[in-house]
Design a protein around this motif. Structure first.
Motif, short mmCIF file in Angstrom:
data_model
loop_
_atom_site.label_atom_id
_atom_site.label_comp_id
_atom_site.label_asym_id
_atom_site.label_seq_id
_atom_site.Cartn_x
_atom_site.Cartn_y
_atom_site.Cartn_z
N GLN A 404 0.83 -1.20 0.00
CA GLN A 404 0.00 0.00 0.00
C GLN A 404 0.87 1.26 0.00
O GLN A 404 0.57 2.23 -0.70
CB GLN A 404 -0.91 0.01 1.24
CG GLN A 404 -2.05 -0.98 1.19
CD GLN A 404 -2.90 -0.86 2.45
OE1 GLN A 404 -2.65 -1.51 3.45
NE2 GLN A 404 -3.91 -0.01 2.37
N GLU A 406 3.88 1.67 -1.15
CA GLU A 406 4.48 1.87 -2.47
C GLU A 406 3.45 2.41 -3.45
O GLU A 406 3.72 3.37 -4.20
CB GLU A 406 5.06 0.56 -2.98
CG GLU A 406 5.75 0.70 -4.33
CD GLU A 406 6.28 -0.62 -4.85
OE1 GLU A 406 7.24 -0.58 -5.63
OE2 GLU A 406 5.74 -1.68 -4.49
N GLN A 407 2.26 1.82 -3.44
CA GLN A 407 1.23 2.23 -4.38
C GLN A 407 0.76 3.66 -4.13
O GLN A 407 0.65 4.48 -5.05
CB GLN A 407 0.04 1.26 -4.30
CG GLN A 407 -1.07 1.56 -5.30
CD GLN A 407 -2.18 0.52 -5.24
OE1 GLN A 407 -2.06 -0.48 -4.55
NE2 GLN A 407 -3.26 0.78 -5.95
N LEU A 408 0.51 3.99 -2.86
CA LEU A 408 0.01 5.32 -2.52
C LEU A 408 1.06 6.39 -2.79
O LEU A 408 0.74 7.49 -3.26
CB LEU A 408 -0.40 5.36 -1.05
CG LEU A 408 -1.68 4.59 -0.69
CD1 LEU A 408 -1.79 4.44 0.82
CD2 LEU A 408 -2.91 5.30 -1.25
N PHE A 410 3.27 6.34 -5.03
CA PHE A 410 3.36 6.53 -6.48
C PHE A 410 2.14 7.25 -7.03
O PHE A 410 2.25 8.18 -7.83
CB PHE A 410 3.52 5.17 -7.16
CG PHE A 410 3.52 5.24 -8.66
CD1 PHE A 410 4.63 5.72 -9.35
CD2 PHE A 410 2.41 4.85 -9.39
CE1 PHE A 410 4.64 5.80 -10.74
CE2 PHE A 410 2.41 4.92 -10.78
CZ PHE A 410 3.52 5.40 -11.45
N GLU A 411 0.95 6.84 -6.58
CA GLU A 411 -0.28 7.41 -7.13
C GLU A 411 -0.49 8.85 -6.68
O GLU A 411 -1.08 9.66 -7.40
CB GLU A 411 -1.48 6.55 -6.71
CG GLU A 411 -1.49 5.17 -7.36
CD GLU A 411 -2.63 4.31 -6.87
OE1 GLU A 411 -3.27 4.69 -5.86
OE2 GLU A 411 -2.89 3.25 -7.48
N SER A 412 -0.05 9.18 -5.45
CA SER A 412 -0.21 10.54 -4.92
C SER A 412 1.16 11.16 -4.72
O SER A 412 1.50 11.62 -3.63
CB SER A 412 -0.98 10.49 -3.59
OG SER A 412 -2.19 9.80 -3.71
N ASP A 413 1.94 11.20 -5.80
CA ASP A 413 3.35 11.57 -5.64
C ASP A 413 3.58 13.05 -5.40
O ASP A 413 4.71 13.48 -5.16
CB ASP A 413 4.16 11.10 -6.85
CG ASP A 413 3.75 11.79 -8.16
OD1 ASP A 413 2.83 12.63 -8.12
OD2 ASP A 413 4.36 11.47 -9.20
N GLU A 422 -4.26 7.43 4.72
CA GLU A 422 -4.72 6.06 4.42
C GLU A 422 -4.10 5.04 5.36
O GLU A 422 -4.77 4.08 5.78
CB GLU A 422 -4.36 5.73 2.97
CG GLU A 422 -4.85 4.35 2.52
CD GLU A 422 -6.36 4.29 2.38
OE1 GLU A 422 -6.91 3.18 2.46
OE2 GLU A 422 -7.00 5.35 2.19
N LYS A 464 10.45 6.40 -3.70
CA LYS A 464 9.99 5.04 -3.46
C LYS A 464 10.22 4.72 -1.98
O LYS A 464 11.02 5.38 -1.32
CB LYS A 464 10.77 4.05 -4.33
CG LYS A 464 10.48 4.16 -5.81
CD LYS A 464 11.28 3.11 -6.57
CE LYS A 464 10.96 3.16 -8.06
NZ LYS A 464 11.73 2.13 -8.81
#
Length: 642
Positions: A404, A406-408, A410-413, A422, A464
């Motif tokens: 999560q 890593e994904q967050l 990247f998505e909300s960079d 979150e 990252k």
């Protein structure tokens, strides 16, 4: 027993203890291996082995963290030359690879007995001074090691130590060598000296604004304020996650059935000794010798004593032939040997001579441990299962939250707010730091690299996830940044003034020292010269090379002066600690010697150690020619302006 050690691996302990205490080469632990770069080029080739960029980075980070742990609050990131340390780590990795390959090709091996003796003696694996299987398994589990990979690594280490011992043991030192060394090492020199301190000349020094301005122009290019940055970051730590509640008995029972065969079962093991007779030039003669020895054993001869006198196995004969624990199918010994050993029925039984590719073996079964499975109801089994369940739940949590994170990120960079909200994390901020590093997470080399990367510094996006410890991940982004800038004269004026004053004061001290030296050489006494300069001649008395309290530079200068003649002294000058200059009068030299009837045992040992070290270094250099080494140039670290 090695089997008992292997069969019970689980549980968490203090992070990093294993790495700090026994220093596993090139190791990495915990979740720091979660994110790996796809680009992993080889940066060195040693024979048939390659060292990759990832391996070097992990080894470098391990060395860096070990320094942090060892130095504690005294650790200073700005005192670390990262480029030089990376080069040093790479050279050590190359040397290790060279020695491992040479040891293997030379036939060195480390068996179960040697490995067991080594592991049981490691303090990190002990509780109350004794080896603890639980401690061992916890440390390995915490550092993400399987028993097979860890023990294989330690076998390589022990194998290299065998090679190292052979090389070091080849150093030969004669009593005459020791006497000569004693003459020099215990030599006493009687001297006096005058010390010229620059600080005493500061009152006579004047620095003008014009001189300061000129120095500023001379050094302007180096008087840069380095770029610096503040980071905002969120941290995901396994240690801060909520632990799962204790599982029910049904869950424990299911887990027990899944783990019983590997974790809670100990297969049959056997401890053996042997007498080996090499074939030599006459195989039949070797066979007859083995038969004769077997007959002696049948007649009541002591196995251990016979092994010491007759066995051709140098690794076991001095231990009465003891080979330690032999597990069925571990591949350490030839199949015929293993078959004969496991064909013996009880402790004390001895086999007839068994032929293998190594020669004829007479095998004695010295100890037999039956296979055993711990019952589900045993207290330590219940604890191990509970710990295993809780640890697995933590691992699942950290894996899920890591994904999560890593994904967050990247998505909300463009912000850390969505990430923090979150995952229930707090956004924190570092202090200012430069490329040399700073405090807290800014001391971590991976964080420093990310902070000054194009993504974070220029593009202004989230990094990252970065591993900063064995159970912590952080995502960072730029909070504030200051570019390099030219320091103005007003900012550095005081520093430059002190610099010029110290230089002039030192020049005056050196000039007076040279005049004093010439006066001594012209025939004046050191007391007369001292009086004329309002100084006091210092007389330490007879001193050896290792005398404490005088300073290495002064002693080095004293022992480089030529021997004085019978009626005159030797003179010299030297720059010594603290920036002072010393003028030295060497009066007498008395060589070291032994008392009548004594032997130079200590000197022999000291010289042998030094000579052995030199021979090992020479051996290592020779290996570089024997085993081809190819090194790629490491990318230079960007310099930090003073």
């Amino acid at each position: 027993m090695m089997q008992q050690i292997r069969d019970s691996l689980n549980g968490p302990v203090i992070v990093g203890v294993l790495l700090l205490i026994i220093g596993i080469p090139f190791a990495f632990s915990g979740i720091e291996g979660y994110f790996q770069s796809n680009a992993n080029p080889p940066i060195a080739k040693v024979g048939d082995s390659k060292i990759t960029a990832d391996q070097l980075n992990r080894a470098y980070e391990q060395r860096y963290r070990r320094l942090q742990q060892l130095l504690g609050e005294n650790f200073r990131a700005d005192q670390i030359n990262s480029q030089r340390m990376r080069e040093s780590v790479l050279q050590e990795m190359v040397q290790t690879s060279l020695l491992q390959q040479q040891a293997k090709s030379s036939g060195y091996r480390a068996g179960d007995a040697a490995l067991r003796d080594y592991l049981t003696a490691v303090p990190a694996f002990q509780e109350n001074g004794k080896f603890s299987t639980q401690r061992y398994k916890e440390l390995l589990a915490q550092n993400s090691y399987t028993t097979d990979s860890f023990e294989a690594q330690q076998r390589d280490t022990l194998m290299v130590e065998q090679l190292r011992d052979v090389v070091l043991g080849s150093a030969v030192v004669t009593p005459d060598d020791a006497k000569l060394a004693l003459r020099l090492s215990k030599q006493e020199r009687n001297f006096q000296y005058l010390q010229f301190e620059p600080a005493k000349y500061l009152a006579d020094v004047t620095v003008t604004p014009e001189q300061i301005a000129a120095r500023y122009e001379e050094r302007k290019a180096s008087l840069q304020a380095p770029e610096r940055i503040k980071l905002a970051f969120v941290e995901l730590a396994q240690s801060k996650l909520a632990k799962a509640a204790a599982p029910s008995a049904d869950i424990l029972k299911t887990l027990y059935e899944a783990e019983k065969a590997t974790r809670f079962s100990t297969p049959e093991t056997r401890k053996a000794s042997h007498i080996l007779i090499n074939f030599g030039a006459d195989k039949e003669a070797a066979r007859k010798k083995a038969d004769d020895l077997y007959a002696q054993l049948k007649g009541g001869a002591n196995f251990a004593e016979l092994a010491k006198t007759a066995s051709d196995d140098p690794g076991s004969k001095n231990k009465g032939g003891d080979l330690g624990i032999i597990k069925r199918g571990d591949g350490l010994l030839p199949p015929k040997f293993e078959s004969a050993l496991y064909g013996l029925s009880k402790a004390g039984d001895t086999s007839e001579p068994v032929e293998t590719e190594f020669g004829f073996h007479i095998i004695k079964l010295t100890e037999l441990s039956d296979a055993r499975t711990q019952a589900f109801e045993e207290a330590d089994v219940q604890k191990a299962l509970t710990d295993l369940y809780i640890n697995k739940e933590l691992q699942l949590q950290i894996q899920e939250k890591s994904k999560q994170l890593e994904q967050l990120a990247f998505e909300s960079d463009a912000s850390l707010e969505p990430v923090a909200k979150e995952l229930g994390l707090t956004i924190e901020t570092t202090d200012w730091f430069t490329r040399a590093g700073g405090a807290g997470i800014a001391a971590n080399p991976a964080v420093i690299e990310a902070a000054f990367s194009q993504a974070v510094l220029t593009d202004g996006v989230n990094s990252k996830p970065i591993s900063v410890d064995a159970d912590r991940l952080v995502v960072v982004r730029k909070a504030e940044y200051e570019a390099p800038r030219q320091r103005q004269l007003a900012e550095v004026e005081a520093t430059l003034r002190d610099e010029l004053r110290n230089e002039q004061a030192r020049a005056k001290a050196v000039a007076d020292a040279k005049a004093a030296l010439e006066a001594l050489k012209s025939g004046k006494t050191i007391e007369e010269v001292a009086a004329s300069l309002n100084l006091t001649a210092q007389s330490p008395g007879p001193s050896t090379r290792s005398r404490s309290g005088l300073g290495l530079a002064l002693l080095d200068a004293v022992f480089k002066l030529p021997r004085p003649a019978a009626t005159t002294s030797s003179y010299g000058e030297a720059s010594i600690e603290g920036g002072a200059t010393a003028v030295i009068e060497l009066k007498t030299v008395v060589d070291g010697s032994l008392k009548p009837g004594t032997e130079p045992a200590g000197e022999l040992a000291s010289i042998r150690e030094a000579r052995a070290g030199a021979e090992f270094n020479a051996y290592h250099e020779a290996l570089k020619k024997l085993i081809k080494v190819e090194l790629k140039e490491l990318p230079a670290q960007e310099p930090v302006a003073p």
